[in-house]
Design an enzyme around this catalytic site. Structure first.
Site, short mmCIF file in Angstrom:
data_model
loop_
_atom_site.label_atom_id
_atom_site.label_comp_id
_atom_site.label_asym_id
_atom_site.label_seq_id
_atom_site.Cartn_x
_atom_site.Cartn_y
_atom_site.Cartn_z
N SER A 119 -4.95 -0.55 -2.86
CA SER A 119 -3.77 -0.16 -3.65
C SER A 119 -3.83 -0.73 -5.06
O SER A 119 -4.35 -1.84 -5.27
CB SER A 119 -2.52 -0.69 -2.96
OG SER A 119 -1.41 -0.57 -3.79
N TYR A 146 2.54 -7.61 0.08
CA TYR A 146 1.85 -6.35 0.36
C TYR A 146 0.55 -6.25 -0.45
O TYR A 146 -0.53 -6.02 0.11
CB TYR A 146 2.76 -5.16 0.04
CG TYR A 146 2.00 -3.86 -0.04
CD1 TYR A 146 1.44 -3.30 1.10
CD2 TYR A 146 1.80 -3.21 -1.27
CE1 TYR A 146 0.71 -2.12 1.02
CE2 TYR A 146 1.08 -2.04 -1.35
CZ TYR A 146 0.53 -1.50 -0.21
OH TYR A 146 -0.21 -0.34 -0.29
N LYS A 150 -3.65 -6.38 0.72
CA LYS A 150 -4.67 -5.38 0.37
C LYS A 150 -5.88 -6.06 -0.28
O LYS A 150 -7.03 -5.70 -0.01
CB LYS A 150 -4.07 -4.32 -0.55
CG LYS A 150 -3.08 -3.41 0.16
CD LYS A 150 -3.79 -2.52 1.17
CE LYS A 150 -2.86 -1.69 2.01
NZ LYS A 150 -3.57 -0.87 3.00
#
Ligand code: UDP
Length: 333
Positions: A119, A146, A150
């Site tokens: 991402s 988050y 990643k």
């Protein structure tokens, strides 16, 4: 090729599954169905499995053996920034733990090809001159758990490449939007386009989170990428792993062109016929002014580029709205 797609019942995964099957690949889907929908995979085999549970490695080894899997596309993950800040350990368990289990199963089964969904959240809020494009080898300092999960998974892939010859590719998604088929629209309302469409269908007006950014019209600029182009990039990444033995690389997936929040809302007005008159709200904490991909690396290495523009994304998101969300409550007059 026989491809295991994790998260294949979700919004992005279901597009990847369709394109793979259209070109004749064999597909098996693993999905916990926490946000995915079984019908999205069509008649591809679907194994319901949470990758983070302790016996997931054994279950995955069975799936790999049963289906003769020779490559994996790993999309399954939790992806809400705010939720990740509230439940960091759970996000690490789900995203990092799940990826670790998958890699253990691949190593044990001798499957070396892995495409991982990363991402643009790995970049965080970059300290770069206004208008700079994000480059894969530039600084990565995510500002949410988050984004951290990643980045950690990218590192795990790099380390597995060194340790046992994993051939990995990470695709850093920018702002994914649109639908390739009306029934495969984004069912959530977590991002600008579905949020604004949802508000308009309820007779409300969208809110712009800040109009005093150092951009041309003062609103934040993002790189919106059509989900069909994104899915196509997954196929290109698999082909790349098939014909090239470079062990590990990371690629941005965007268009290389930014659109401001105001421009997106104007396009929503054109695509839907609603009279869009957004109100200006406060800035949302953590939002970078501009986040646009440098797409030269993926073009050079994979020969891939996006084909759809913002109008195509918003048009298709709107066409998918009713099939995905039910009929709008308030139609444009
Ligand atoms: N945004 C907005 N109003 C909304 C939702 C989003 O102004 O109701 C802005 C947000 O501040 C950001 C851009 O739209 O500048 C894209 O936000 P989104 O959450 O879709 O994706 P992000 O870039 O944060 O991953």
């Amino acid at each position: 090729m026989s491809v295991l797609v994790t998260g294949g019942a979700g919004y992005i995964g279901s597009h990847v599954v369709r394109l793979l099957r259209q070109r004749g690949d064999t597909v098996v889907v693993v999905d916990d169905l926490s946000s995915g929908v079984a019908a999205n995979v069509g008649d591809a085999p679907l194994v319901q499995l949470d990758l983070s549970v302790s016996d997931a490695v054994d279950s995955l080894r069975t799936v790999i053996a049963d289906h003769g899997v020779d490559a994996v596309i790993h999309i399954a993950a939790k992806k809400q920034v705010g939720e990740s800040a509230a439940r960091p350990a759970w996000y690490y368990t789900q995203n990092v733990g799940g990826t670790a289990h998958l890699m253990l199963a691949m190593e044990a089964a001798g499957v070396r090809k892995l495409m991982f969904s990363s991402s643009a959240a790995t970049y965080g809020n970059p300290d770069v001159p206004p208008g700079s494009l994000m480059r894969e080898n530039g600084p990565s300092s995510p500002i949410s758990p988050y984004g951290e999960t990643k980045l950690v998974c990218e590192w795990m892939m790099r380390d597995a490449a060194r340790a046992w010859g994993l051939r990995g590719v990470g695709l850093r998604y920018f702002n994914v939007a649109g639908a390739g088929w009306p029934e495969l629209g984004d069912p959530t309302r977590f991002n600008l386009i579905p949020i604004a469409l949802g508000q308009l269908t309820e007779g409300k007006q969208p809110v712009i989170f800040g109009s005093d950014y150092p951009t041309q019209d003062g609103t934040c600029i993002r790189d919106y990428i059509h989900v069909l182009d994104l899915a196509d990039a997954h196929l290109a990444a698999l082909d790349y792993l098939d014909r090239d033995d470079r062990p590990y690389d990371i690629f941005n997936v965007g268009t290389g062109t930014g659109s401001s929040v105001s421009e997106v809302l104007e396009q929503i007005g054109r695509s839907t016929g609603y009279d869009v008159r957004p109100t200006i709200g406060d800035r949302r904490p953590g939002d970078p002014a501009t986040l646009v991909a440098d797409v030269s690396r993926i073009a050079d290495a994979l020969g891939w580029r996006a084909h759809h523009d913002l109008a195509a994304m918003v048009d298709s998101a709107w066409q998918a709205w009713e099939p995905t969300h039910g009929a709008p409550a308030v139609r444009p007059s």
